[in-house]
Motif scaffolding. Structure first.
Motif, short mmCIF file in Angstrom:
data_model
loop_
_atom_site.label_atom_id
_atom_site.label_comp_id
_atom_site.label_asym_id
_atom_site.label_seq_id
_atom_site.Cartn_x
_atom_site.Cartn_y
_atom_site.Cartn_z
N VAL A 27 0.87 -1.17 0.00
CA VAL A 27 0.00 0.00 0.00
C VAL A 27 0.91 1.22 0.00
O VAL A 27 1.84 1.30 0.81
CB VAL A 27 -0.92 0.02 1.24
CG1 VAL A 27 -1.68 1.33 1.34
CG2 VAL A 27 -1.89 -1.15 1.20
N LEU A 29 1.36 5.54 0.03
CA LEU A 29 0.73 6.72 0.61
C LEU A 29 1.47 7.96 0.13
O LEU A 29 2.69 7.98 0.09
CB LEU A 29 0.83 6.65 2.14
CG LEU A 29 0.63 7.94 2.92
CD1 LEU A 29 -0.85 8.14 3.17
CD2 LEU A 29 1.39 7.90 4.22
N LEU A 41 -3.90 7.08 -1.52
CA LEU A 41 -3.48 5.74 -1.15
C LEU A 41 -3.56 4.88 -2.40
O LEU A 41 -4.45 5.06 -3.23
CB LEU A 41 -4.42 5.15 -0.08
CG LEU A 41 -4.46 5.86 1.27
CD1 LEU A 41 -5.60 5.32 2.11
CD2 LEU A 41 -3.14 5.69 2.00
N ALA A 62 0.93 6.21 -5.79
CA ALA A 62 0.24 7.20 -4.96
C ALA A 62 0.79 8.60 -5.22
O ALA A 62 0.03 9.57 -5.36
CB ALA A 62 0.38 6.84 -3.47
#
Length: 122
Positions: A27, A29, A41, A62
């Motif tokens: 993930v 950010l 995100l 991102a």
């Protein structure tokens, strides 16, 4: 966070049942310096990449979305380091980071799963 509160989340999951196959879940950010603007995100799954490669790619996705929304010019074909330098020079992106999990598939072919998640708290 309060009990019963609805939260915005993003997650990345990857899995394999191939012995010794490397898989990762990431993930990314990206936060703008201007706190009145929202960040981004992203999620990314990969096979055969190191934890750093997978994490950097999720972070790159991102940051590209944030840069695009802020009107920061960038060349999509440039390396992550070159793009990061351009975004730093612009002074509009505060922080980028990633959450990544990587593993190697079970030697006997049992299912192996990796999972990474982030919660957006407003």
């Amino acid at each position: 966070i309060s009990p019963g509160q609805i939260l915005f989340t993003i997650y990345s999951k990857n899995q394999t049942n191939e012995p010794q196959r490397v898989c990762a879940a990431s993930v990314g950010l990206a936060q703008p310096k201007d706190k009145s603007r929202y960040g981004y995100l992203s999620e990314y799954e990969s096979f055969g990449q190191s934890q750093n490669q997978s994490g950097d790619y999720a972070e790159d996705i991102a940051a590209q979305m944030l840069a695009s929304s802020l009107g920061i010019p960038f060349d999509i074909d440039k390396s992550w380091d070159e793009k990061r330098k351009q975004w730093t020079i612009s002074g509009q992106i505060y922080k980028t980071q990633n959450i990544t999990q990587r593993t190697t598939g079970d030697k006997d072919g049992k299912w192996t799963t990796v999972f990474a998640a982030a919660v957006l708290i407003l």
